[in-house]
Design an enzyme around this catalytic site. Structure first.
Site, PDB file in Angstrom:
ATOM      1  CG  ASN A 270      -1.694   1.283   1.372  1.00 55.12           C
ATOM      2  OD1 ASN A 270      -1.874   2.003   0.395  1.00 55.12           O
ATOM      3  ND2 ASN A 270      -2.170   1.574   2.575  1.00 55.12           N
ATOM      4  CD1 TRP A 271       3.777   1.131  -2.745  1.00 51.01           C
ATOM      5  CD2 TRP A 271       3.823   2.304  -4.648  1.00 51.01           C
ATOM      6  NE1 TRP A 271       4.646   0.495  -3.599  1.00 51.01           N
ATOM      7  CE2 TRP A 271       4.694   1.195  -4.776  1.00 51.01           C
ATOM      8  CE3 TRP A 271       3.697   3.180  -5.725  1.00 51.01           C
ATOM      9  CZ2 TRP A 271       5.431   0.952  -5.940  1.00 51.01           C
ATOM     10  CZ3 TRP A 271       4.421   2.936  -6.885  1.00 51.01           C
ATOM     11  CH2 TRP A 271       5.280   1.833  -6.985  1.00 51.01           C
ATOM     12  CE  LYS A 272       0.518   3.410   4.723  1.00 47.25           C
ATOM     13  NZ  LYS A 272       0.275   3.515   6.148  1.00 47.25           N
TER      14      LYS A 272
ATOM     15  CG  HIS B 102      -5.701   1.904   4.834  1.00 36.93           C
ATOM     16  ND1 HIS B 102      -5.238   2.851   5.726  1.00 36.93           N
ATOM     17  CD2 HIS B 102      -4.717   0.986   4.702  1.00 36.93           C
ATOM     18  CE1 HIS B 102      -4.017   2.508   6.097  1.00 36.93           C
ATOM     19  NE2 HIS B 102      -3.674   1.384   5.492  1.00 36.93           N
TER      20      HIS B 102
ATOM     21  CD  GLU C  22      -2.694   5.476   6.537  1.00 41.57           C
ATOM     22  OE1 GLU C  22      -2.667   5.561   5.300  1.00 41.57           O
ATOM     23  OE2 GLU C  22      -1.780   4.949   7.202  1.00 41.57           O
TER      24      GLU C  22
ATOM     25  CD  GLU D 241      -3.668  -2.700   7.184  1.00 41.49           C
ATOM     26  OE1 GLU D 241      -2.530  -2.973   6.786  1.00 41.49           O
ATOM     27  OE2 GLU D 241      -4.233  -1.641   6.915  1.00 41.49           O
TER      28      GLU D 241
ATOM     29  N   GLY E  12       2.143   2.127  10.578  1.00 41.10           N
ATOM     30  CA  GLY E  12       3.061   3.254  10.405  1.00 41.10           C
ATOM     31  C   GLY E  12       3.737   3.688  11.687  1.00 41.10           C
TER      32      GLY E  12
ATOM     33  CB  SER F 121       4.935  -1.871  11.871  1.00 42.16           C
ATOM     34  OG  SER F 121       4.478  -0.539  12.053  1.00 42.16           O
TER      35      SER F 121
ATOM     36  N   GLY G  17       2.728  -1.235   4.215  1.00 39.34           N
ATOM     37  CA  GLY G  17       2.837   0.178   3.887  1.00 39.34           C
ATOM     38  C   GLY G  17       4.286   0.565   3.626  1.00 39.34           C
ATOM     39  N   GLY G  18       4.936   1.105   4.662  1.00 36.68           N
ATOM     40  CA  GLY G  18       6.292   1.643   4.523  1.00 36.68           C
ATOM     41  C   GLY G  18       7.270   0.731   3.797  1.00 36.68           C
TER      42      GLY G  18
HETATM   43  C1  PEP Z   1      -0.781  -0.027   5.756  1.00 38.00           C
HETATM   44  O1  PEP Z   1      -0.691   1.061   5.201  1.00 38.00           O
HETATM   45  O2  PEP Z   1      -1.756  -0.750   5.512  1.00 38.00           O
HETATM   46  C2  PEP Z   1       0.277  -0.447   6.661  1.00 38.00           C
HETATM   47  C3  PEP Z   1       0.199  -1.599   7.261  1.00 38.00           C
HETATM   48  O3  PEP Z   1       1.322   0.447   6.841  1.00 38.00           O
HETATM   49  P1  PEP Z   1       2.726   0.118   7.587  1.00 38.00           P
HETATM   50  O4  PEP Z   1       3.204  -1.194   7.015  1.00 38.00           O
HETATM   51  O5  PEP Z   1       3.605   1.250   7.200  1.00 38.00           O
HETATM   52  O6  PEP Z   1       2.430   0.033   9.036  1.00 38.00           O
END
Ligand code: PEP
Length: 255
Positions: free
Chosen positions: A13-15, A98, A100, A170, A176, A216, A237-238
């Site tokens: 997930n590049w956001k 999501h 966010e 999640e 994040g 994470s 994500g990251g």
């Molecule tokens: C996400 O954006 O769904 C996510 C899990 O981010 P991160 O891996 O950065 O916590």
């Protein structure tokens, strides 16, 4: 139950990251690194990057997804993109719900449900995100929150349609933040979701149903999380913004 009934799915997930040029460069870097994956590999990218991503991923095992879609087919919804538009553009996957979106953009369980409905009607594959915030975990109501989010989002979804749905568990406090759920915590909630799927759709459907963990996940902790019985992949994500890290997670899921 047999975990091998389920093919793991590792989705990035590049956001709100990467321009079209950066998208092409990152996917070119990733392609050879994930070419031998024994799991499904998906990258969900900003709308503006979808064409560049699909062009760069063409002929590879990387599939592309969007990060949201609207529930209406078209109309006066400035700034939104419909599921039909994504389908027409050749996009196979979409993330819905999501945290966010829920946290910053007023997404509710009902709008998540409406978006899931529209995505399935358009023939998209849905990565549905559910998860509790820290205060809910501290109150001991994680199971109720995640079950309610799941049941509302799937209201009206048939068993046949369920084949096009993946759930990403999640925990919001782990997204994040660098704070990962323990493998036991991740597995416990994924198992709760699977039991709910069994109640709603039967045991066979639940045995085949893919449930990812997200929060994470990185190249250092992925193997242990993915080894859990009810964890069938990850939403990343990251670490999906760095080719080598993402590839190591894909490798861990392929074992
Ligand atoms: C996400 O954006 O769904 C996510 C899990 O981010 P991160 O891996 O950065 O916590």
């Amino acid at each position: 139950m047999d975990k091998s009934l389920r093919k793991p799915v590792i989705a990035g997930n590049w956001k709100m990251n990467n321009t079209p040029e950066q998208t092409k460069a990152l996917i070119e870097q990733m392609k050879p690194l994930v070419a031998d994956a024994d799991c499904d590999v998906v990258l969900c990218v900003p709308y503006i990057d979808l064409y560049a991503a699909m062009e760069a991923a063409a002929g590879s095992n990387i599939k592309i997804g969007a990060e949201n879609c609207h529930w209406a087919e078209k109309g006066a919804f400035t700034g939104e993109v419909s599921a039909q538009m994504l389908k027409a553009a050749g996009v196979p996957y979409v993330i819905i719900g999501h945290s966010e979106r829920r946290q910053y953009f007023g997404e509710t369980d009902v709008t998540v449900r409406n978006r899931v409905r529209a995505a399935l009607d358009a023939g998209l594959k849905v990565i549905l995100c559910v998860g509790e915030v820290l205060s809910e975990r501290k109150l001991g109501i994680t199971s109720q929150i995640v079950s309610a989010q799941t049941e509302i989002a799937l209201a009206g979804v048939s068993e046949e349609e369920l084949a096009n749905v993946i759930i990403a568990y999640e925990p919001v406090w782990a997204i994040g933040t660098g704070e990962t759920a323990t493998p036991e915590q991740a597995n416990e909630v994924c198992a709760i979701i699977r039991a709910l799927i069994a109640r709603l759709y039967g045991k066979d459907a639940a045995d085949r149903f893919v449930i990812q963990y997200g929060g994470s996940m990185n190249d250092g902790n992925a193997a242990e999380l993915l080894a859990q019985y009810d964890v069938d992949g990850g939403l990343i994500g990251g670490a999906s913004l760095v080719a080598e890290k993402f590839a190591k997670i894909v490798e861990a899921a392929s074992k």
